[in-house]
Design a protein around this motif. Structure first.
Motif, mmCIF file in Angstrom:
data_model
loop_
_atom_site.group_PDB
_atom_site.id
_atom_site.type_symbol
_atom_site.label_atom_id
_atom_site.label_comp_id
_atom_site.label_asym_id
_atom_site.label_seq_id
_atom_site.Cartn_x
_atom_site.Cartn_y
_atom_site.Cartn_z
ATOM 1 N N LYS A 453 0.825 -1.203 0.000
ATOM 2 C CA LYS A 453 0.000 0.000 0.000
ATOM 3 C C LYS A 453 0.860 1.253 0.000
ATOM 4 O O LYS A 453 0.490 2.277 -0.602
ATOM 5 C CB LYS A 453 -0.934 -0.011 1.205
ATOM 6 C CG LYS A 453 -2.011 -1.082 1.121
ATOM 7 C CD LYS A 453 -2.983 -1.009 2.286
ATOM 8 C CE LYS A 453 -4.080 -2.058 2.149
ATOM 9 N NZ LYS A 453 -5.037 -2.013 3.282
ATOM 10 N N THR A 456 1.868 1.684 -3.583
ATOM 11 C CA THR A 456 0.749 2.212 -4.371
ATOM 12 C C THR A 456 0.600 3.709 -4.132
ATOM 13 O O THR A 456 0.414 4.491 -5.075
ATOM 14 C CB THR A 456 -0.554 1.488 -4.005
ATOM 15 O OG1 THR A 456 -0.413 0.092 -4.316
ATOM 16 C CG2 THR A 456 -1.731 2.059 -4.775
ATOM 17 N N GLU A 460 1.075 6.898 -6.801
ATOM 18 C CA GLU A 460 0.086 7.954 -6.981
ATOM 19 C C GLU A 460 0.688 9.324 -6.699
ATOM 20 O O GLU A 460 0.395 10.296 -7.407
ATOM 21 C CB GLU A 460 -1.110 7.687 -6.062
ATOM 22 C CG GLU A 460 -1.903 6.457 -6.465
ATOM 23 C CD GLU A 460 -2.988 6.106 -5.458
ATOM 24 O OE1 GLU A 460 -3.026 6.760 -4.384
ATOM 25 O OE2 GLU A 460 -3.783 5.183 -5.737
ATOM 26 N N ALA A 466 -0.271 2.954 -10.794
ATOM 27 C CA ALA A 466 0.206 1.892 -9.910
ATOM 28 C C ALA A 466 -0.031 0.508 -10.498
ATOM 29 O O ALA A 466 0.840 -0.370 -10.422
ATOM 30 C CB ALA A 466 -0.463 2.012 -8.545
ATOM 31 N N SER A 467 -1.200 0.285 -11.085
ATOM 32 C CA SER A 467 -1.502 -1.049 -11.627
ATOM 33 C C SER A 467 -0.599 -1.362 -12.814
ATOM 34 O O SER A 467 -0.136 -2.506 -12.981
ATOM 35 C CB SER A 467 -2.975 -1.147 -12.032
ATOM 36 O OG SER A 467 -3.286 -0.192 -13.037
ATOM 37 N N ALA A 470 2.869 -2.202 -11.401
ATOM 38 C CA ALA A 470 2.894 -3.537 -10.808
ATOM 39 C C ALA A 470 2.946 -4.615 -11.882
ATOM 40 O O ALA A 470 3.726 -5.576 -11.792
ATOM 41 C CB ALA A 470 1.674 -3.724 -9.918
ATOM 42 N N MET A 508 2.585 -5.897 -4.648
ATOM 43 C CA MET A 508 1.400 -5.288 -5.252
ATOM 44 C C MET A 508 0.498 -6.330 -5.894
ATOM 45 O O MET A 508 -0.500 -6.012 -6.524
ATOM 46 C CB MET A 508 1.817 -4.190 -6.235
ATOM 47 C CG MET A 508 2.573 -3.077 -5.517
ATOM 48 S SD MET A 508 3.169 -1.722 -6.566
ATOM 49 C CE MET A 508 1.658 -0.839 -6.884
#
Length: 520
Positions: A453, A456, A460, A466-467, A470, A508
């Motif tokens: 987290k 992430t 941001e 982030a996705s 990952a 992640m």
């Protein structure tokens, strides 16, 4: 009021209210009187670079920072929806049409002489290249290299010089599993024996978009064979991640190899002591000075490691990917992390970063990716990271702190050629440093209990997806990065990069997709 309310705004063409006696709609009236940046803003090198590279999202973020406008305010100026401004700033939308770009910069008040520097065509298209076979663009919207030999120009950073890499671009013969295959041919086989760093690139059209894939020419075959087919992993697609890796490794490598003789002499003779001079040899490149400075500080802290306890707290001055990439690629820094990691294994220490918003908005995406990976590398060693944007901490010296006992001051970033090294046990100084880490740890912009987290939140904060990060780190971790960017200098390594990608993939919780997963 005429024509039954059919009058239209002279600027945007929207229907005018019958209660509006003017010639512009409310949105355009707000835009016309919205605050504009003063002339000095448009002379700022970061702004000019962003305009030249068509990085409109960066221009808008810098403009809002300078003027204090919200995204909604900028949206009113340009007469679009606020969501579109948000997508632009986050890199999800790009302006590739010259006329649209001029409309934006005109609305923001950019001076005409700056606009005169714009190319007459989209700089991301093949036709806009300086010469056939050359790609000189920023990361977004890559040009498709023309088939045959050419070169990739990697832009200069603040310390990294412009680097030109030979590139051979060939069509893929097939797509097998997760790799694109190029059949053996004379020009390909000859390219693979080139002793200097060179690249092999191939393209594939996916959903109507041309995507490029790259590999190190010398390591392109099985066990580095100089003949036979070449398989390029789909994970090596050219994007912010792979471009950033190539940019940093190539820039560091060229500088260090160019200074190899002098640098070897300097490293063999220097000692890590207060007052150590980073730039003793004025002929060294900035990158070589970076390496000497970071090794000076590393040796100094390691010399006092026994006095720092099991879980020391650190403060660092890196704000941009160029500085932070030293953690990923300078070999001595990975070993330094191994020796300064919390003891016993499973313990937790902390490291604070001050990354002001100005540093975020003025950094290209590939540099922000490198900064993200450096922070992920810290986390992989059990070092909890904290990030603050408060500029008041930007000039705090780097340090390693043993609570209540002593602090080791060690700074090389932005010190203008002289490292800052010192030991302090003064209670007042220790309290001051503890206050710095205490404040930042309690007000971190990336605060979270789990490492995943925090990563992430870090993505941001750096305006990164982030996705996507990952997924791409998982893909790179699965195939390794050696065939993408193995360093030629013995002072560089990929251990840090590999560890960072692996940790991001694990924390992640993204499973690599089969075949070619779409990028942003």
């Amino acid at each position: 009021m005429v024509d039954g309310g059919q009058r239209r705004c002279e600027r945007c063409g929207a229907p005018l209210s019958r209660f509006n006696a003017g010639t512009r709609c409310a949105s355009c009236q707000v835009g016309s009187v919205a605050c504009h940046a003063d002339p000095a803003f448009w002379r700022d090198p970061a702004v000019r670079r962003a305009v030249a590279a068509w990085e409109l999202g960066t221009v808008v973020r810098l403009f809002r920072k300078h003027t204090g406008l919200s995204q909604a305010g900028v949206a009113r100026m340009v007469n679009i929806d606020q969501a579109e401004v948000s997508r632009l700033e986050r890199g999800l939308k790009h302006i590739r049409d010259r006329r649209q770009f001029i409309q934006w910069t005109d609305a923001l008040g950019a001076p005409e002489e700056l606009l005169g520097l714009l190319p007459m065509a989209d700089p991301h298209s093949t036709a806009a290249q300086d010469r056939p076979g050359t790609m000189n663009t920023r990361i977004r919207g890559y040009a498709t290299l023309t088939e045959g030999p050419g070169q990739l120009l990697l832009p200069a950073g603040r310390s990294v010089a412009t680097t030109a890499l030979p590139v051979l671009t060939l069509p893929a013969a097939s797509f097998i599993g997760d790799s694109l295959r190029l059949d053996s041919r004379p020009d390909l086989d000859a390219w693979r024996t080139m002793p200097m760093r060179a690249l092999i690139v191939t393209s594939r059209t996916v959903d109507g978009a041309v995507r490029q894939f790259v590999t190190d020419a010398r390591l392109s075959g099985a066990c580095g064979a100089a003949s036979g087919p070449v398989d390029i992993p789909a994970a090596f697609e050219v994007d912010d991640l792979t471009y950033g890796i190539l940019w940093a490794v190539s820039g560091f490598e060229a500088a260090l190899l160019g200074d190899d003789q002098e640098l070897h002499t300097s490293l063999a003779s220097f000692r890590a002591a207060p007052g150590s001079t980073i730039a003793a040899d004025q002929g060294l490149t900035d990158v070589s000075r970076m390496l000497i400075g970071s090794e000076t500080c590393a040796r100094y802290i390691l010399g006092h490691r026994a006095d720092l306890g099991d879980e020391p707290v650190f403060w660092t001055r890196e704000q941009r990917g160029e500085e932070a990439a030293t953690w990923l690629f300078f070999r001595h820094k990975y070993h330094y992390l191994e020796r300064t990691a919390p003891r016993p294994p499973g313990g937790v220490s902390g490291r604070g970063f001050c990354v002001p918003e100005t540093a975020v908005v003025s950094s290209p995406a590939y540099e922000r990716v490198l900064l993200f990976l450096a922070i992920a590398l810290m986390e992989s060693f059990g070092i909890r990271t904290w990030v603050t944007g408060e500029g008041g901490f930007a000039h705090t010296d780097g340090f390693a702190l043993s609570q209540g006992r002593r602090a080791v001051i060690a700074t090389w970033v932005r010190t203008e050629g002289a490292s800052h090294l010192a030991i302090t046990t003064r209670p007042g100084a220790l309290r001051t440093l503890a206050d710095v880490t205490g404040h930042v740890s309690h007000h971190s912009a990336t605060a979270a209990e789990q490492a995943g987290k925090r990563l992430t939140a870090t993505a941001e904060y750096l305006s990164l997806d982030a996705s996507w990060l990952a997924r791409r780190c998982a893909q790179l971790s699965a195939v390794g990065t050696d065939r993408l960017a193995r360093p030629r200098s013995r002072l560089l390594g990929l251990e840090g990069l590999e560890a960072a990608c692996r940790f991001v993939a694990e924390q992640m919780v993204i499973i690599p997709r089969t075949r070619t997963a779409s990028t942003r």
